[in-house]
Design an enzyme around this catalytic site. Structure first.
Site, PDB file in Angstrom:
ATOM      1  N   SER B 147       0.856  -1.198   0.000  1.00  0.00           N
ATOM      2  CA  SER B 147       0.000   0.000   0.000  1.00  0.00           C
ATOM      3  C   SER B 147       0.885   1.238   0.000  1.00  0.00           C
ATOM      4  O   SER B 147       2.018   1.195   0.504  1.00  0.00           O
ATOM      5  CB  SER B 147      -0.872   0.009   1.253  1.00  0.00           C
ATOM      6  N   TYR B 160      -0.923  -0.073  10.661  1.00  0.00           N
ATOM      7  CA  TYR B 160      -1.160  -0.702   9.369  1.00  0.00           C
ATOM      8  C   TYR B 160      -0.052  -0.317   8.391  1.00  0.00           C
ATOM      9  O   TYR B 160       0.535  -1.164   7.719  1.00  0.00           O
ATOM     10  CB  TYR B 160      -2.525  -0.226   8.840  1.00  0.00           C
TER      11      TYR B 160
END
Lengths: 464, 254
Positions: B147, B160
């Site tokens: 990501s 995250y």
């Protein structure tokens, strides 16, 4: 597997340099070592033979398995003066055979667009050349061969075991490993070709001329431009020739009429970036190619190399396509499906797919090999760089077109065919697999190609 | 086997019920892919994803259950997946991760450990097992869902983001270690993707959808790109973003 003196793990690709896979490359020195590679692979490790790696796709790769390099089987016997027969090792290249026989006045019966193929590869792909309309494909000129299989060694000829002989012809190496072959050579007076060349504005007039008069020539091939639409669809150059007689040569060449073709010394001197060969550079090349061709010219004297193997001058021209590589799409359709050839050119040109001059040829009668490619009619071959987004789907569309016309693609060139179309293109694949099973009941002979297309599992092309 | 365009005939998806994974599988099954092994946590969602794969053209779509908190079982999960494929595997997609809920989780030591385990430790262990099997196969491709959150970690989702940063770095190192083996590892860095994982969150600039990310992944597979950005513009934006002073980075929206 046994420790061959030269076994090593290698990342291999075909000539198109797509889909690499890693295998144990082993180079047996004699038939005993070769037989022990096959018998020691009983645990189920797949095995395939590899020659000079000129098939475009994954035919001579075997990821996770064993790839057998046959370069030690390179002996070249003398040509029998009466019969023209020569016994050669399956690892011998057409280059080395020509180097040995051309000075003596003998030429190979069939040559593809490169001399850099082995006899084993020529048999496995049942290769064709510019004379297919007259002489058929390579295996029609093979008198006998020796085939090593997991269950033993077979001497094959049309009389001895026609079923296995013809399954091996064009069988992509899946019936076993050929070690020697006896080939019928043709006598030549000179190492030159007398060439007639003619330009055509569109593919209709080209095909009409080929139908009318190809049979008058020993060799014939046409280059078709699938990119421009100036004038009509598919402007083209038709090149046809005969082996020149000594009296056809200019005086200066008559004293030495038989010169062996030499091995290429040039290499691509840089690392080509992806996209170097794109729509713009390819159409510029195509344009130049046309500009240099005469409108009509006959009786020009060309060397064997420049007529048959124009690209052999540069040893590694495939690197020009960059790291993504390229593929060749070659299909054959019957005589009454001339429109399929035109639709194919139309399809490529309308989707603006960059492609080098396509090669169009007429095929004569095919031979009895169940996986042998040629069928009487037409064949078109296209060189296509991998990269354009539309290419995968355009080629899938082309497959449907070809299947619809009862045609097929050439497995030696394939790297992307939809597996469920294999049986439609090669309806005798089941019969082929039965012959394979006779000599290889455990299904050891497999390549990335055969696993991708499910050739050894016909009917269940994919796991159903 | 993969074809000249990288189109696989068999795929394993770890995190098989994620929206992005499902969109990729639909495209693969519509092309050449006949075997789709879907692994994940939720049996119901996996079986609906499996049905979708079969409808799209697959002929075999087994489901494997696993829990990404259980690091000790990662190896076993991977071998179960390969067994379920019943043959060589051309592509493995790793789409495992947990965004957590930053507001409550960032003060909870156990939840923080969970997010790192699910987002980094478990996938890294699984990747090690996958690489070993593919190496033996002599060919294969691994696509890892990373990501942009890991390219430069930010305040809003730093647990995250840091797990993704770890996974991203691990994957690129793994890719290097596999050079010449016939196995390719590719990293996908989407921006903010509107999926069930991000439901209820305010989309960041350059947000995108699972279908767009799936298109980028398919194209990435075709071109062997080491890093796939989605949307592609993020590649250039993050060239600048990753070098901004923290004082400016802090003030940017998203």
């Amino acid at each position: 597997m046994p420790e061959m003196s030269t076994a090593e793990d290698r990342l291999l690709t075909g000539w198109g340099r797509t889909s690499p896979s890693r295998a144990a490359l082993t180079r047996p020195r004699d038939v005993d070592e070769l037989a022990s590679v096959l018998s020691s692979s009983r645990r189920g490790t797949p095995v395939i033979a590899r020659g000079l790696g000129r098939s475009y796709g994954d035919a001579s790769q075997c990821g996770g398995g064993i790839v057998v390099d046959l370069s030690a089987f390179n002996e070249i016997g003398p040509v029998d003066r009466d019969s023209g027969l020569i016994e050669v090792g399956a690892g011998a290249s057409l280059q080395s055979i020509m180097a040995a026989t051309v000075p003596e006045g003998w030429f190979v019966p069939v040559t593809p667009g490169t001399r850099q193929v082995t006899v084993g590869g020529a048999i496995a792909s049942d290769i064709h050349g510019k004379n297919h309309h007259r002489d058929g494909s390579f295996c029609s000129h093979v008198a006998k061969m020796t085939l090593v299989t997991p269950t033993g060694t077979h001497e094959l000829s049309e009389e001895l075991d026609p079923e296995l002989f013809w399954a091996t012809a064009g069988g992509m190496g899946l019936t076993g490993i050929t070690t020697t072959a006896t080939v019928e050579m043709i006598p030549i007076e000179t190492s030159y070709i007398s060439v007639d060349e003619e330009r055509f504005e569109d593919v209709d007039s080209l095909m009409a001329e080929m139908r009318r008069s190809d049979s008058n020539y020993h060799y014939s091939v046409a280059w078709v431009d699938c990119m421009t639409r100036r004038g009509g669809l598919g402007r083209s150059i038709l090149t046809r020739g005969e082996h020149a007689r000594r009296r056809d040569l200019p005086t200066a060449k008559r004293s030495e009429p038989l010169v062996a073709p030499v091995q290429a010394r040039l290499r691509v001197p840089f690392r080509a970036p992806n996209g170097l060969l794109n729509a713009a550079t390819i159409s510029a090349f195509n344009e130049l190619w046309f500009k240099k061709a005469p409108r009509k010219k006959s009786g020009a004297i060309h060397s064997l190399s420049s007529f048959f193997h124009p690209l052999d001058g540069i040893a590694d021209w495939n690197l020009l396509y960059g790291s993504r590589g390229f593929l060749q799409y070659q299909f054959a359709v019957g005589d009454d499906h001339e429109d399929c050839v035109k639709s194919a050119i139309e399809l490529l040109s309308s989707h603006k797919v960059p492609s080098f001059l396509a090669v169009l040829k007429r095929f004569g009668q095919g031979d009895p090999g169940p996986l042998s490619f040629p069928i009487k009619g037409w064949t078109l071959a296209l060189d296509l760089p991998v990269g354009p987004r539309q290419l995968p789907s355009v080629l899938d569309e082309l497959d449907s077109l070809v299947v619809g016309a009862g045609g097929r693609v050439y497995l030696a060139k394939d790297s992307r065919l939809r597996p469920d179309l294999l049986a439609a293109m090669y309806p005798r694949v089941t019969e082929f697999e039965e012959v394979c099973r006779r000599v290889d009941p455990d299904g050891l002979l497999n390549s990335d190609l055969s696993r991708r297309l499910g050739i050894r599992h016909p009917g269940a092309t994919w796991r159903e | 086997m993969n074809d000249a365009f990288g189109r696989p005939q068999s795929v394993i998806v770890l995190g098989g019920s994620s929206d992005i994974a499902r969109a990729v599988v639909r495209r693969l099954a519509g092309a050449r892919c006949k075997t789709v092994v879907l692994a994940g946590r939720d049996p119901e969602r996996l079986s609906s994803a499996a049905k979708e794969a079969l409808d799209a053209g697959a002929s075999l779509a087994p489901v494997v259950l696993f829990d990404a908190h259980d690091v000790a079982q990662a190896d076993l999960t991977v071998s179960n997946c390969f067994a379920a494929a019943e043959g060589p595997v051309d592509l493995v997609i790793v789409a495992v991760g947990d965004l957590g809920s930053p507001d409550s989780d960032e003060r909870d030591p156990t939840r923080t450990a969970d997010l790192i385990t699910v987002g980094f430790t478990w996938p890294a262990s699984a990747l090690t097992a996958i690489a070993a099997t593919l190496r033996e196969q002599g060919h294969g491709r691994i696509v890892v869902l990373s990501s942009v959150a890991g390219v430069r970690v930010r305040r809003s989702n730093f647990a995250y983001g840091s797990a993704k940063a770890g996974l991203d770095g691990f994957s690129i190192g793994l890719a290097e270690s596999l050079r010449g083996s016939g196995v390719i590892v590719q990293v996908v860095r989407p921006g903010f993707v509107r999926t069930k994982m991000t439901e209820g969150l305010k989309p960041a600039p350059f947000s995108t959808g699972p279908e767009e990310v799936a298109d980028a992944i398919i194209r990435g597979i075709e071109t062997d790109a080491q890093v796939v950005w989605s949307p592609g513009l993020l590649r250039w934006i993050f060239m600048i973003m990753r070098n901004l002073p923290q004082s400016i980075w802090r003030k940017l929206p998203g």
